[in-house]
Design a protein around this motif. Structure first.
Motif, mmCIF file in Angstrom:
data_model
loop_
_atom_site.group_PDB
_atom_site.id
_atom_site.type_symbol
_atom_site.label_atom_id
_atom_site.label_comp_id
_atom_site.label_asym_id
_atom_site.label_seq_id
_atom_site.Cartn_x
_atom_site.Cartn_y
_atom_site.Cartn_z
ATOM 1 N N LEU A 1 6.946 12.933 -4.747
ATOM 2 C CA LEU A 1 6.965 11.353 -5.533
ATOM 3 C C LEU A 1 7.185 11.653 -7.127
ATOM 4 O O LEU A 1 7.694 10.656 -7.583
ATOM 5 N N PHE B 1 1.122 7.062 -14.428
ATOM 6 C CA PHE B 1 1.351 6.832 -13.091
ATOM 7 C C PHE B 1 0.052 7.041 -12.625
ATOM 8 O O PHE B 1 -0.569 7.980 -12.923
ATOM 9 N N HIS C 1 -12.648 1.011 1.949
ATOM 10 C CA HIS C 1 -11.474 1.403 2.796
ATOM 11 C C HIS C 1 -11.760 2.850 3.378
ATOM 12 O O HIS C 1 -11.443 3.233 4.330
ATOM 13 N N GLY D 1 5.943 1.329 -6.270
ATOM 14 C CA GLY D 1 5.914 2.075 -7.593
ATOM 15 C C GLY D 1 7.108 2.806 -8.047
ATOM 16 O O GLY D 1 7.321 2.658 -9.285
ATOM 17 N N ILE E 1 1.739 2.416 -14.133
ATOM 18 C CA ILE E 1 2.449 2.131 -12.705
ATOM 19 C C ILE E 1 1.718 2.858 -11.547
ATOM 20 O O ILE E 1 1.443 3.770 -11.732
ATOM 21 N N ASP E 2 1.566 1.962 -10.463
ATOM 22 C CA ASP E 2 0.710 2.268 -9.172
ATOM 23 C C ASP E 2 1.757 3.052 -8.404
ATOM 24 O O ASP E 2 2.617 2.449 -7.796
ATOM 25 N N LEU E 3 1.772 4.562 -8.211
ATOM 26 C CA LEU E 3 2.540 5.275 -7.498
ATOM 27 C C LEU E 3 2.241 4.993 -5.939
ATOM 28 O O LEU E 3 3.042 4.760 -5.076
ATOM 29 N N LEU E 4 1.068 5.247 -5.716
ATOM 30 C CA LEU E 4 0.261 5.190 -4.484
ATOM 31 C C LEU E 4 -1.339 5.168 -4.582
ATOM 32 O O LEU E 4 -1.779 5.965 -5.292
ATOM 33 N N HIS E 5 -2.000 4.292 -4.080
ATOM 34 C CA HIS E 5 -3.449 4.315 -3.923
ATOM 35 C C HIS E 5 -4.126 4.428 -2.593
ATOM 36 O O HIS E 5 -4.972 4.669 -2.444
ATOM 37 N N ASP E 6 -3.113 4.632 -1.567
ATOM 38 C CA ASP E 6 -3.464 4.819 -0.233
ATOM 39 C C ASP E 6 -3.003 6.309 0.215
ATOM 40 O O ASP E 6 -2.498 6.405 1.430
ATOM 41 N N ARG F 1 0.838 -1.325 0.050
ATOM 42 C CA ARG F 1 -0.040 -0.037 0.037
ATOM 43 C C ARG F 1 0.875 1.380 -0.069
ATOM 44 O O ARG F 1 0.064 2.292 -0.440
ATOM 45 N N ASP F 2 2.180 1.165 0.238
ATOM 46 C CA ASP F 2 2.908 2.258 0.303
ATOM 47 C C ASP F 2 3.510 2.867 -0.943
ATOM 48 O O ASP F 2 3.178 2.475 -1.920
#
Lengths: 243, 243, 243
Positions: free
Chosen positions: C53, C3, B166, A16, C32-37, A11-12
């Protein structure tokens, strides 16, 4: 194919960044997340889990393995060629179980260094570029040199909990092939009987079985064995003596 | 295109192993994670969530759907061709809502078996290879045979909570098209008024709206509706009678 | 390369739907998943985290950035070209720090609209298709028009906690380049000394250092700094005055 095994946390913000580097440097390689929630800072549990998870890696694959509490200190980066599969990561024991269990393994120090190396994120700055080089067959540019591992846990099993999944299944470092199903496994202060599969026991019942990685796993049908027994990573497990 | 819908847990060691199989057997197919945190062991909630999530799948796609508490028991593997999209998974009801709601659907038993089948991970050993075969148009090698579903939940709505995200948004198995926005939704012991969108209500206020999947969803503006109302998967919801 | 930076939650049902759209509309682009949280609903923390980021995004990349509590309301969609990289998202400040810090940045309103726009999921219905258009160089079809940002946080640092990772490391909105390592950082009611790297301090000790994004981060060796200090996103941090 490049596999990722880390404690960076799915999740962090870290995975990525590693993938962006791999995509730039080896755009044709498929990248597969094996695990990013390896027990944090726990090199020993990680080493046995990694060995079980990557026992069937395809030839010519590269596995980037990073559980690295000593990042920025004096532990060296290392590359291991184990039965034709590359493993890249810190020389802190993490890759040593794979190396010890392989039929044929060669260990290399890594001479390549990036122009800018952060103090805390060698996964992105050093290990990912080297994994990309090896995935592209560019061993020379990685500046590898034969060397011995600094830390080596050996090939034996580990009689401890090494992972708890989100169902509450408790994975141990014991390979099931050596444990007769009639034996009880001792954990959380009690003896746990063996079964072949979840659907063989009644809902809620706790049992051990050979999981899909070939390891002894303590589970409960439609319930959390970890919660039922109060087990966590690092707890000791044992095999009851035969009757 | 291959879609994945499971309760394997995104953070766990399972999804990567499935992807490694798909990558080896269907390397040109894009693989997209729809959901890996379907309510664990909960086939019914999963069936309605899967139906809503995959209502718009592209033609010729294959969706691998696994929520499978009976793995290793005697439930059979099944493939459904629903309006031109394949769905592969256990015959335990999970794929039945899609099948029942499709304009045209055909159900098949799966004859293909791997050389080695683990007792607990058919997602990796059986469903993934079959999904790869179907994605490549290789229906014959999958050894499909027309058959009926063993478990079928039918096409009706489910008046229960089927997912909590979430943010704390509470997704129900009720399709919103049939619910006038002037009606209250009954859940957690109270009546909840409808709204069009989050920004229409004041921060903290609880309301229901038609979510982006077309389902009745109970939400709170910039807060957790699940926490505010004490709701969890499986809880009953109702539609208040019109005034 | 596309991204993704969102608060959709990695484990939830949203990211897969966005990726299905990108895959259909820009099948050759790596995603590319940088952040989903990203901190949920928290546009300000997100803006500073996103800026840190994405400071090194490759030229011609497109970053889809969505933290959007006002979705469905009257905030507009916006596209920013910052030093040759595209950013697409809601005009609520999220992209404004990047825009303000870029050497050269151009801001555009987005005229393109989908046939069906859900009230709550513009990430899937509007931002993803526009990101796909821009990734394919199709700026015209996106119907961009030069415009000013409606909300702009500016280029300065933010003296707050903007992210807590799963190790418990506490990321702040302060760029470390401006903070001498001899200075203490004030947070959670105490002064925190600087160090270069984790392995420089004893296990458990709390320190601050320049993290791999160039930000001031409060950490603890093999422990959770967030827990030790009781810190969470939004808490104030300060730089102690020099002695």
């Amino acid at each position: 194919m490049i596999f990722l095994f880390t404690d960076f946390g799915f999740r962090d913000i870290y995975v990525g960044q590693v993938k962006a580097v791999l995509q730039s440097r080896a755009p044709r390689e498929a990248v597969i997340d094996l695990l990013h929630d390896a027990p944090p800072f726990n090199v020993r549990a990680g080493a046995y889990l990694l060995a079980a998870l990557t026992a069937q890696q395809p030839k010519d694959s590269v596995t980037l393995a990073v559980v690295d509490p000593g990042v920025g200190g004096d532990r060296a980066p290392v590359a291991v060629l184990a039965d034709g599969r590359w493993f890249v990561g810190p020389d802190n024991g993490l890759i040593s179980v794979i190396a010890a269990r392989a039929k044929k393994s060669e260990t290399y120090s890594i001479g390549w260094r990036p122009k800018a190396l952060s103090a805390s994120f060698h996964g992105r700055d050093l290990f990912a570029p080297v994994a990309a080089l090896l995935a592209r067959g560019n061993r020379r540019q990685a500046r590898l040199k034969r060397a011995a591992l600094a830390v080596n846990f050996g090939s034996d099993d580990l009689a401890e909990v090494i992972y708890v999944d989100h169902f509450g299944n408790v994975v141990t470092g014991l390979r099931a092939a050596a444990v007769p199903r009639s034996r009880e496994v001792a954990a959380g202060g009690r003896g746990i009987p063996g079964a072949r599969v979840f659907s063989e026991v009644r809902p809620g019942a706790v049992f051990w079985y050979e999981n899909s990685l070939g390891l002894v796993e303590i589970a409960a049908h439609s319930a959390s064995a970890a919660q039922a027994l109060g087990l966590k990573v690092g707890d000791a497990v044992g095999i009851a003596s035969g009757k």
